[in-house]
Design a protein around this motif. Sequence first.
Motif, PDB file in Angstrom:
ATOM      1  N   LYS A  44       0.911  -0.963   0.165  1.00 31.34           N
ATOM      2  CA  LYS A  44      -0.262  -0.482   0.180  1.00 31.34           C
ATOM      3  C   LYS A  44       1.226   0.419  -0.257  1.00 31.34           C
ATOM      4  CE  LYS A  44      -3.832  -2.301   2.238  1.00 31.34           C
ATOM      5  NZ  LYS A  44      -4.734  -2.608   0.961  1.00 31.34           N
ATOM      6  N   SER A  45       0.455   2.383  -0.371  1.00 33.24           N
ATOM      7  CA  SER A  45       1.657   3.666  -0.413  1.00 33.24           C
ATOM      8  C   SER A  45       1.664   4.171   1.368  1.00 33.24           C
ATOM      9  CB  SER A  45      -0.027   5.030  -0.435  1.00 33.24           C
ATOM     10  OG  SER A  45      -1.044   5.097   0.070  1.00 33.24           O
ATOM     11  N   PRO A  46       2.413   4.975   1.154  1.00 30.59           N
ATOM     12  CA  PRO A  46       2.912   5.214   2.646  1.00 30.59           C
ATOM     13  C   PRO A  46       1.942   5.426   3.847  1.00 30.59           C
ATOM     14  CG  PRO A  46       4.842   5.766   0.785  1.00 30.59           C
ATOM     15  CD  PRO A  46       3.141   5.193   0.256  1.00 30.59           C
ATOM     16  N   GLU A  47       0.949   6.403   3.126  1.00 33.60           N
ATOM     17  CA  GLU A  47      -0.086   7.096   4.017  1.00 33.60           C
ATOM     18  C   GLU A  47      -0.722   5.974   4.705  1.00 33.60           C
ATOM     19  OE1 GLU A  47       1.542   9.866   0.781  1.00 33.60           O
ATOM     20  OE2 GLU A  47       0.289   8.070   0.790  1.00 33.60           O
ATOM     21  N   GLU A  48      -1.213   4.765   3.625  1.00 34.71           N
ATOM     22  CA  GLU A  48      -1.503   4.062   3.455  1.00 34.71           C
ATOM     23  C   GLU A  48      -1.370   2.945   4.698  1.00 34.71           C
ATOM     24  OE1 GLU A  48      -6.175   1.738   2.525  1.00 34.71           O
ATOM     25  OE2 GLU A  48      -4.266   2.507   1.124  1.00 34.71           O
ATOM     26  N   GLN A  49      -0.293   2.907   4.330  1.00 30.32           N
ATOM     27  CA  GLN A  49       0.522   1.954   5.550  1.00 30.32           C
ATOM     28  C   GLN A  49       0.902   2.118   6.536  1.00 30.32           C
ATOM     29  OE1 GLN A  49       4.659   1.086   3.644  1.00 30.32           O
ATOM     30  NE2 GLN A  49       3.597  -0.451   2.178  1.00 30.32           N
ATOM     31  N   ARG A  50       1.003   3.911   6.816  1.00 31.81           N
ATOM     32  CA  ARG A  50       1.434   4.039   8.302  1.00 31.81           C
ATOM     33  C   ARG A  50      -0.212   4.199   8.769  1.00 31.81           C
ATOM     34  NH1 ARG A  50       4.140   8.134   6.707  1.00 31.81           N
ATOM     35  NH2 ARG A  50       2.333   9.565   5.889  1.00 31.81           N
ATOM     36  N   PHE A  51      -0.868   4.400   8.058  1.00 32.03           N
ATOM     37  CA  PHE A  51      -2.417   4.346   9.297  1.00 32.03           C
ATOM     38  C   PHE A  51      -2.816   3.098   9.625  1.00 32.03           C
ATOM     39  CE2 PHE A  51      -6.933   2.513   8.216  1.00 32.03           C
ATOM     40  CZ  PHE A  51      -7.448   3.464   9.193  1.00 32.03           C
ATOM     41  N   LEU A  52      -3.150   1.850   8.899  1.00 30.89           N
ATOM     42  CA  LEU A  52      -2.594   0.695   8.890  1.00 30.89           C
ATOM     43  C   LEU A  52      -1.660  -0.036  10.171  1.00 30.89           C
ATOM     44  CD1 LEU A  52      -3.485  -1.352   5.656  1.00 30.89           C
ATOM     45  CD2 LEU A  52      -4.914  -1.006   7.638  1.00 30.89           C
ATOM     46  N   LEU A  53      -0.452   0.709  10.232  1.00 24.84           N
ATOM     47  CA  LEU A  53       0.032   0.311  11.762  1.00 24.84           C
ATOM     48  C   LEU A  53       0.097   0.827  12.696  1.00 24.84           C
ATOM     49  CD1 LEU A  53       2.990  -1.058  12.097  1.00 24.84           C
ATOM     50  CD2 LEU A  53       4.006   1.596  11.577  1.00 24.84           C
ATOM     51  N   LYS A  54      -0.432   2.234  12.133  1.00 23.92           N
ATOM     52  CA  LYS A  54      -1.079   2.681  13.474  1.00 23.92           C
ATOM     53  C   LYS A  54      -2.609   1.051  14.432  1.00 23.92           C
ATOM     54  CE  LYS A  54      -0.055   7.389  13.080  1.00 23.92           C
ATOM     55  NZ  LYS A  54      -0.951   8.296  12.644  1.00 23.92           N
ATOM     56  N   LEU A  55      -3.397   1.337  13.155  1.00 21.10           N
ATOM     57  CA  LEU A  55      -4.981   0.534  13.288  1.00 21.10           C
ATOM     58  C   LEU A  55      -4.884  -0.633  14.047  1.00 21.10           C
ATOM     59  CD1 LEU A  55      -7.309   0.809  13.102  1.00 21.10           C
ATOM     60  CD2 LEU A  55      -7.228   0.211  10.818  1.00 21.10           C
ATOM     61  N   ASP A  56      -3.782  -1.495  13.757  1.00 23.75           N
ATOM     62  CA  ASP A  56      -3.404  -2.457  13.781  1.00 23.75           C
ATOM     63  C   ASP A  56      -2.575  -2.678  15.597  1.00 23.75           C
ATOM     64  OD1 ASP A  56      -3.843  -4.168  11.866  1.00 23.75           O
ATOM     65  OD2 ASP A  56      -1.567  -3.893  10.477  1.00 23.75           O
ATOM     66  N   ALA A  57      -1.841  -1.576  14.960  1.00 16.72           N
ATOM     67  CA  ALA A  57      -1.249  -1.647  17.487  1.00 16.72           C
ATOM     68  C   ALA A  57      -2.360  -1.459  17.976  1.00 16.72           C
ATOM     69  CB  ALA A  57      -0.230  -0.855  17.112  1.00 16.72           C
ATOM     70  N   ALA A  58      -2.864  -0.934  17.158  1.00 11.53           N
ATOM     71  CA  ALA A  58      -4.646  -0.460  18.802  1.00 11.53           C
ATOM     72  C   ALA A  58      -4.985  -1.653  18.672  1.00 11.53           C
ATOM     73  CB  ALA A  58      -5.494   1.054  18.410  1.00 11.53           C
ATOM     74  N   ILE A  59      -5.551  -1.943  17.787  1.00 12.08           N
ATOM     75  CA  ILE A  59      -7.490  -3.126  17.641  1.00 12.08           C
ATOM     76  C   ILE A  59      -6.725  -4.438  17.768  1.00 12.08           C
ATOM     77  CG2 ILE A  59      -8.882  -3.758  15.319  1.00 12.08           C
ATOM     78  CD1 ILE A  59      -9.628  -1.464  15.261  1.00 12.08           C
ATOM     79  N   LEU A  60      -5.600  -5.384  16.984  1.00 14.29           N
ATOM     80  CA  LEU A  60      -5.826  -6.577  16.693  1.00 14.29           C
ATOM     81  C   LEU A  60      -4.481  -6.885  18.567  1.00 14.29           C
ATOM     82  CD1 LEU A  60      -4.165  -7.085  13.772  1.00 14.29           C
ATOM     83  CD2 LEU A  60      -5.996  -7.704  14.541  1.00 14.29           C
TER      84      LEU A  60
END
Length: 446
Positions: A44-60
Amino acid sequence: MSTPSNRCPEVDQFPSPTSEESESLIPKSSKPHWTRYLWDTLDKSPEEQRFLLKLDAAILTIASLGYFIKHLDQININNAFISGMKEDLGLDVLWSLLTIIMAKCSNVQQIYVLRFLIGLAESSFYPGMQYIIGSWYQKHELGKRSCVFHASSAVGSMFSGYLMGAVYHLDGVNGFKGWQWLFIINTVISLPIAFSGFLFLPDVPEITRASYFSPDEILLAQTRMQDEGRANRAPYTMKKVKKVLSSWHIYLLTLLYIFYLNGGGVSAQPAFAIWLKQQGYSITQINTYPTLTTAVQIITTLIYAWMSDTILQGRRWPPIIFSGVMIIIVNTSLTVWNIPTGWKWGCFILAGCSSGVSGLIYAWMHEICAEDNEERALVAGSMNEMANVVQTWLPLLIWQQVEAPEYPKGYLASIWIAVAMIATAMTIRHLHGRQVAQWAIKSTRE
């Protein structure tokens, strides 16, 4: 696919992104990269990678740790039972249903009351977290996250076995028996995890106030769900309730989850441990050897998830069918019972193959119910609630302690439940295929 316009404006904290914003928020990739087969975020794009990294870190992180401690509580009752609790408390056949921390319990009646209260408090955790996961992730991401979350229960099972093997040597320290220390240590582990959920869970995209997301990232999250055709929240109305109750979704998906949760009984019961105890193995061995089953569960859960999201291109039913076939093979062999000892070990260990499709069933549900957020929430709750209702009484009939570890009724019933699960999955596949075709026709007309 058109996006349903059933937004509830009074709860929105951020406006929905426009089509121009959507184009800029999610850059289009010219060709999928092979790294997506390892982890979808890498393509994914760098912006979406950064967003998903935060999301995974929080939710998962919170979801997995929370389910880990929930399942640790549940499995601890089994390990404590075979490690001396039965003899100390005079517990009867209901031992398999008890999931409470009970280091201070001195009789069975106390356990019953506490189990009711804890069960009431924890009952919404699994469907609630699956609903949250389904509110943030796209189809090619959803299976992996749902299954990683579910796999944490197996980690809890394994950890409980190792923990019991370790703390049993504390027997008598400060006046507590070894099995009581199991629940004391469990509490010390659980409390920090529980409190962290209040700080880091992000709720759902349209109302999130998570401080670690920027406004642009929240718009990105909303755009991603719009691209999936996954509806936002809307008020409950009688029309909506009637629509949900008149659809096949809530009935067949609930039935499928009932069959799943109650069909792999040999992996949910301490049959392996009881058989080992009868064979004369030590307390440490009967607590640790069954973790081989949960190791298989973890491995197959992740295999199912990666294959479903990537190689199978989002199809959820093939792993469910494979799981059912494995249930039939394992339980047919154990029904016979007088089989070679090596294969009996194999059956108890391979029983873990049946437990890894829960996340995929929920992922399938999110996709089937994508156009109606309230239906998605109701079906998620119905699946979990009804499956557990059946699980409260069915084991009393087919998994009776006096028949352990042969369980002639339990193994035979599991075979027929697996057959019913396969048939239900194939029916859902057919009906979902028709539904997707209807959505495509509707989208073309609009």
